[in-house]
Scaffold this motif. Structure first.
Motif, PDB file in Angstrom:
ATOM      1  N   LEU A 148       0.835  -1.101   0.028  1.00  0.00           N
ATOM      2  CA  LEU A 148       0.099   0.054   0.175  1.00  0.00           C
ATOM      3  C   LEU A 148       0.794   1.299  -0.130  1.00  0.00           C
ATOM      4  O   LEU A 148       0.655   2.271  -0.734  1.00  0.00           O
ATOM      5  N   LEU A 149       1.890   1.332   0.614  1.00  0.00           N
ATOM      6  CA  LEU A 149       2.998   2.344   0.755  1.00  0.00           C
ATOM      7  C   LEU A 149       3.432   2.581  -0.679  1.00  0.00           C
ATOM      8  O   LEU A 149       3.683   3.629  -1.036  1.00  0.00           O
ATOM      9  N   GLU A 150       3.733   1.488  -1.451  1.00  0.00           N
ATOM     10  CA  GLU A 150       4.156   1.566  -2.782  1.00  0.00           C
ATOM     11  C   GLU A 150       3.411   1.995  -3.971  1.00  0.00           C
ATOM     12  O   GLU A 150       3.821   2.719  -4.603  1.00  0.00           O
ATOM     13  N   ASN A 151       2.173   1.549  -3.438  1.00  0.00           N
ATOM     14  CA  ASN A 151       1.129   2.007  -4.492  1.00  0.00           C
ATOM     15  C   ASN A 151      -0.106   2.545  -3.631  1.00  0.00           C
ATOM     16  O   ASN A 151      -1.211   1.913  -3.693  1.00  0.00           O
ATOM     17  N   PRO A 152      -0.256   3.895  -3.178  1.00  0.00           N
ATOM     18  CA  PRO A 152      -1.312   4.036  -2.345  1.00  0.00           C
ATOM     19  C   PRO A 152      -2.625   4.185  -3.130  1.00  0.00           C
ATOM     20  O   PRO A 152      -2.965   4.681  -4.224  1.00  0.00           O
ATOM     21  N   GLN A 153      -3.598   3.540  -2.595  1.00  0.00           N
ATOM     22  CA  GLN A 153      -4.868   3.504  -3.190  1.00  0.00           C
ATOM     23  C   GLN A 153      -6.022   3.055  -2.095  1.00  0.00           C
ATOM     24  O   GLN A 153      -5.537   2.688  -1.282  1.00  0.00           O
ATOM     25  N   ARG A 154      -7.223   3.802  -2.373  1.00  0.00           N
ATOM     26  CA  ARG A 154      -8.346   3.325  -1.390  1.00  0.00           C
ATOM     27  C   ARG A 154      -8.994   2.001  -1.947  1.00  0.00           C
ATOM     28  O   ARG A 154      -8.692   1.538  -2.844  1.00  0.00           O
ATOM     29  N   LEU A 155      -9.547   1.396  -1.092  1.00  0.00           N
ATOM     30  CA  LEU A 155     -10.284   0.145  -1.061  1.00  0.00           C
ATOM     31  C   LEU A 155      -9.249  -0.864  -1.826  1.00  0.00           C
ATOM     32  O   LEU A 155      -9.347  -1.418  -2.839  1.00  0.00           O
ATOM     33  N   PHE A 156      -8.250  -0.870  -1.047  1.00  0.00           N
ATOM     34  CA  PHE A 156      -6.927  -1.421  -1.524  1.00  0.00           C
ATOM     35  C   PHE A 156      -7.034  -3.127  -1.035  1.00  0.00           C
ATOM     36  O   PHE A 156      -6.582  -4.063  -1.898  1.00  0.00           O
ATOM     37  N   GLY A 157      -7.329  -3.384   0.262  1.00  0.00           N
ATOM     38  CA  GLY A 157      -7.385  -4.853   0.543  1.00  0.00           C
ATOM     39  C   GLY A 157      -8.762  -5.188   1.134  1.00  0.00           C
ATOM     40  O   GLY A 157      -9.413  -4.141   2.138  1.00  0.00           O
ATOM     41  N   LEU A 158      -9.076  -6.557   1.206  1.00  0.00           N
ATOM     42  CA  LEU A 158     -10.177  -6.994   1.849  1.00  0.00           C
ATOM     43  C   LEU A 158      -9.775  -8.314   2.727  1.00  0.00           C
ATOM     44  O   LEU A 158      -9.297  -9.153   2.135  1.00  0.00           O
ATOM     45  N   ILE A 159     -10.214  -8.191   3.849  1.00  0.00           N
ATOM     46  CA  ILE A 159      -9.823  -9.331   4.740  1.00  0.00           C
ATOM     47  C   ILE A 159     -11.174 -10.004   5.353  1.00  0.00           C
ATOM     48  O   ILE A 159     -12.077  -9.258   5.812  1.00  0.00           O
ATOM     49  N   LEU A 160     -11.213 -11.445   4.790  1.00  0.00           N
ATOM     50  CA  LEU A 160     -12.900 -11.764   5.232  1.00  0.00           C
ATOM     51  C   LEU A 160     -12.475 -12.751   6.505  1.00  0.00           C
ATOM     52  O   LEU A 160     -11.384 -13.405   6.353  1.00  0.00           O
ATOM     53  N   THR A 161     -13.486 -12.571   7.480  1.00  0.00           N
ATOM     54  CA  THR A 161     -13.269 -13.321   8.658  1.00  0.00           C
ATOM     55  C   THR A 161     -14.529 -14.185   8.962  1.00  0.00           C
ATOM     56  O   THR A 161     -15.406 -13.663   8.839  1.00  0.00           O
ATOM     57  N   PRO A 162     -14.423 -15.056   9.924  1.00  0.00           N
ATOM     58  CA  PRO A 162     -15.813 -15.735  10.107  1.00  0.00           C
ATOM     59  C   PRO A 162     -16.614 -15.028  11.315  1.00  0.00           C
ATOM     60  O   PRO A 162     -17.645 -15.263  11.298  1.00  0.00           O
ATOM     61  N   THR A 163     -15.952 -14.255  12.309  1.00  0.00           N
ATOM     62  CA  THR A 163     -16.691 -13.909  13.064  1.00  0.00           C
ATOM     63  C   THR A 163     -16.260 -12.287  13.403  1.00  0.00           C
ATOM     64  O   THR A 163     -15.175 -11.636  13.189  1.00  0.00           O
ATOM     65  N   ARG A 164     -17.312 -11.575  14.022  1.00  0.00           N
ATOM     66  CA  ARG A 164     -17.411 -10.334  14.270  1.00  0.00           C
ATOM     67  C   ARG A 164     -15.903  -9.774  15.188  1.00  0.00           C
ATOM     68  O   ARG A 164     -15.316  -8.853  14.697  1.00  0.00           O
ATOM     69  N   GLU A 165     -15.774 -10.462  16.163  1.00  0.00           N
ATOM     70  CA  GLU A 165     -14.842 -10.218  17.061  1.00  0.00           C
ATOM     71  C   GLU A 165     -13.396 -10.294  16.478  1.00  0.00           C
ATOM     72  O   GLU A 165     -12.535  -9.389  16.592  1.00  0.00           O
ATOM     73  N   LEU A 166     -13.136 -11.288  15.597  1.00  0.00           N
ATOM     74  CA  LEU A 166     -11.933 -11.453  15.026  1.00  0.00           C
ATOM     75  C   LEU A 166     -11.802 -10.087  14.110  1.00  0.00           C
ATOM     76  O   LEU A 166     -10.632  -9.675  13.829  1.00  0.00           O
ATOM     77  N   ALA A 167     -12.637  -9.795  13.186  1.00  0.00           N
ATOM     78  CA  ALA A 167     -12.843  -8.621  12.350  1.00  0.00           C
ATOM     79  C   ALA A 167     -12.409  -7.386  13.185  1.00  0.00           C
ATOM     80  O   ALA A 167     -11.491  -6.770  12.893  1.00  0.00           O
ATOM     81  N   PHE A 168     -12.938  -7.242  14.304  1.00  0.00           N
ATOM     82  CA  PHE A 168     -12.480  -6.099  15.143  1.00  0.00           C
ATOM     83  C   PHE A 168     -10.801  -5.942  15.433  1.00  0.00           C
ATOM     84  O   PHE A 168     -10.012  -5.254  15.523  1.00  0.00           O
ATOM     85  N   GLN A 169     -10.631  -7.536  15.861  1.00  0.00           N
ATOM     86  CA  GLN A 169      -9.306  -7.679  16.328  1.00  0.00           C
ATOM     87  C   GLN A 169      -8.317  -7.448  15.363  1.00  0.00           C
ATOM     88  O   GLN A 169      -7.005  -6.873  15.456  1.00  0.00           O
ATOM     89  N   ILE A 170      -8.657  -7.850  14.112  1.00  0.00           N
ATOM     90  CA  ILE A 170      -7.411  -7.784  12.676  1.00  0.00           C
ATOM     91  C   ILE A 170      -7.515  -6.309  12.595  1.00  0.00           C
ATOM     92  O   ILE A 170      -6.347  -5.726  12.117  1.00  0.00           O
ATOM     93  N   SER A 171      -8.677  -5.417  12.462  1.00  0.00           N
ATOM     94  CA  SER A 171      -8.625  -4.007  12.452  1.00  0.00           C
ATOM     95  C   SER A 171      -7.556  -3.251  13.297  1.00  0.00           C
ATOM     96  O   SER A 171      -7.021  -2.367  12.818  1.00  0.00           O
ATOM     97  N   GLU A 172      -7.714  -3.803  14.453  1.00  0.00           N
ATOM     98  CA  GLU A 172      -6.764  -3.045  15.581  1.00  0.00           C
ATOM     99  C   GLU A 172      -5.400  -3.276  15.156  1.00  0.00           C
ATOM    100  O   GLU A 172      -4.747  -2.316  15.261  1.00  0.00           O
ATOM    101  N   GLN A 173      -4.863  -4.367  14.616  1.00  0.00           N
ATOM    102  CA  GLN A 173      -3.492  -4.676  14.280  1.00  0.00           C
ATOM    103  C   GLN A 173      -3.212  -3.889  12.908  1.00  0.00           C
ATOM    104  O   GLN A 173      -2.338  -3.364  12.947  1.00  0.00           O
ATOM    105  N   PHE A 174      -4.212  -3.750  12.070  1.00  0.00           N
ATOM    106  CA  PHE A 174      -3.779  -2.847  10.898  1.00  0.00           C
ATOM    107  C   PHE A 174      -3.555  -1.576  11.325  1.00  0.00           C
ATOM    108  O   PHE A 174      -2.524  -0.737  10.891  1.00  0.00           O
ATOM    109  N   GLU A 175      -4.613  -1.109  12.305  1.00  0.00           N
ATOM    110  CA  GLU A 175      -4.372   0.467  12.544  1.00  0.00           C
ATOM    111  C   GLU A 175      -3.181   0.586  13.388  1.00  0.00           C
ATOM    112  O   GLU A 175      -2.576   1.613  13.166  1.00  0.00           O
TER     113      GLU A 175
END
Length: 445
Positions: A83-110
């Motif tokens: 993303l740093l090399e090629n800045p763009q919106r809607l760059f990546g999608l992460i699919l997860t089975p549960t809501r909690e895991l989604a929030f947790q992955i988001s925390e790590q990305f942020e």
């Protein structure tokens, strides 16, 4: 032939990277290396050593890694670097089975992307559609979503599409498919570009995962940290064989005997989770429930209370057995034995994480012997007997029976409120604990 070359590719790669002990040596750029330092990631985990160099070459990856192995970092770092090399919106999608895991992955990305201004959106059920549509309209860099809700937005949110997507990650792919999200995943694959990079991470390689791999990955490199079902070496695993009618008494005994630790207690149903939590609270123990019938905000609230250590006992269904990074669990108690042996691996994976030691105790009643034998067969070892003195345990019988009675009354009270249309959420408020009721009865005496 191609498959064979990939395999050797992976082996050579393993030899190369086993020496690497810093993120910099794996090819991670300085900004992200600093972010890793701030998160106190001292050195890459096994899966990170295997996956990051391959990912940085732009290849698709199938990652097989046990729970608690650091795989979020294994896919987040390469995506952020690209993303740093090629800045763009809607760059990546992460699919997860549960809501909690989604929030947790988001925390790590942020956390990893804080210095470079990465914007994430979590798109899951249980949260207002409209506010999510507004988040999507701002075009975040990374979307972390559960499949059902994402399809909903792709079909109904005006102006939202993923035609420019560069990265797709399917995390806990085996579980996404076990939860019957196949149709949704198919719909998503149809509307995102074929020219993308795909990472598929899974704890187990099932037939469904292999089928998904063939459909969505191009010449992937397989990186594998544990081929056999494993439980971590530093985990002490015990079983306790008891008649079903005294399960609650033994639970209270163990919680008292090991007081001072943080516990996760796994139950098989939402109702039993709620009942056990109420019973323990009636005994003055610091327990909090987490299950699928709670609203999203209540689930996150429960998780945060446990993470911040203001509650030391989390009673949960399998909604919490995978992917939740709760760092300080000392003891996992399988109060109800899991029906699927693989769930045992995920449950006990909540403790002994990141090199620390931990204990797991599984309750086995006269009805659970076959399930218990399956678990031993799967992990390839026999569990040790957890020794207890029956007389000591039975001293608690009377107090536990009283607490069970209170919990039963509170459960039927909640049920009645639901029937009358008052949506009484099974929450962590003091009203739901019987505390006030007990205070009143004490005053009368």
């Amino acid at each position: 032939m191609a498959a064979a070359s990939e395999k050797t590719d992976g082996l050579e790669h393993e030899e190369e990277t086993s020496k690497s002990s810093t993120f910099k040596e794996l090819g991670v750029c300085d900004v992200l290396c600093e972010a890793c330092e701030q998160l106190k990631w001292k050195e890459p985990s096994k899966i990170q050593k295997e996956a990051i160099p391959v990912a940085l070459t732009g290849k698709d990856i199938i990652g097989l890694a046990e729970t608690g192995s650091g795989k979020t970092g294994a896919f987040a770092l390469p995506i952020l670097q690209k993303l740093l090399e090629n800045p763009q919106r809607l760059f990546g999608l992460i699919l997860t089975p549960t809501r909690e895991l989604a929030f947790q992955i988001s925390e790590q990305f942020e956390a990893l992307g804080s210095s470079i201004g990465v914007k994430c959106a979590v798109i899951v059920g249980g949260i207002d559609n409209m506010s999510q549509a507004l988040m999507l309209a701002k075009k975040p860099h990374i979307i972390i979503a559960t499949p059902g809700r994402l399809v909903d937005h792709l079909e109904n949110t005006k102006g939202f599409n993923l035609r420019a997507l560069k990265f797709l990650v399917m995390d806990e792919a085996d579980r996404i498919l076990n939860m019957d999200f196949e149709q949704e995943v198919d719909k998503i694959l149809k509307v995102i570009p074929r020219e993308r990079t795909t990472y598929l991470y899974s704890a187990t390689m099932t037939k469904k995962v292999q089928k998904l791999q063939r459909a969505s990955l191009q010449n992937p490199v397989k990186v594998e940290v544990s081929s056999k079902y494993q439980t971590v070496e530093k985990l002490q695993q015990f079983y306790i064989f008891i008649p079903v009618k005294v399960k609650d008494v033994y639970l209270v005994y163990i919680l008292n005997e090991m007081a001072g630790n943080s516990f996760m207690v796994f139950c098989s149903t939402c109702a039993n989770t709620q009942r056990v939590a109420l019973m323990l609270r009636n005994l003055g123990l610091n327990a909090i429930p987490l299950h699928g019938q709670m609203t999203q905000s209540k689930r996150l609230g429960a998780l945060n209370k446990f993470k911040s250590k203001s509650r030391s006992i989390l009673i949960a269904t399998d909604v919490a057995s995978r992917g939740l990074d709760i760092p300080h669990v000392d003891v996992v108690l399988n109060f109800d034995i899991p029906t699927h042996s693989k769930d045992y691996i995920h449950r006990v994976g909540r403790t002994a994480r990141a090199g620390r030691a931990g204990k797991a105790i599984t309750f086995v009643t006269q009805y659970d012997v076959e399930l218990y034998q399956r678990i031993e067969h799967l992990i390839g070892k026999q569990l040790d007997l957890y020794k207890t003195e029956e007389e000591e345990v039975m001293v608690l019988m009377e107090r536990v029976s009283e607490a069970q009675r209170h919990a039963k009354m509170e459960m039927s009270e909640m049920e009645n409120k639901k029937k009358r249309g008052k949506t009484m959420d099974n929450d962590d408020s003091e009203e739901a604990t019987g505390v006030r009721k007990k205070m009143k009865t004490k005053r009368k005496h």
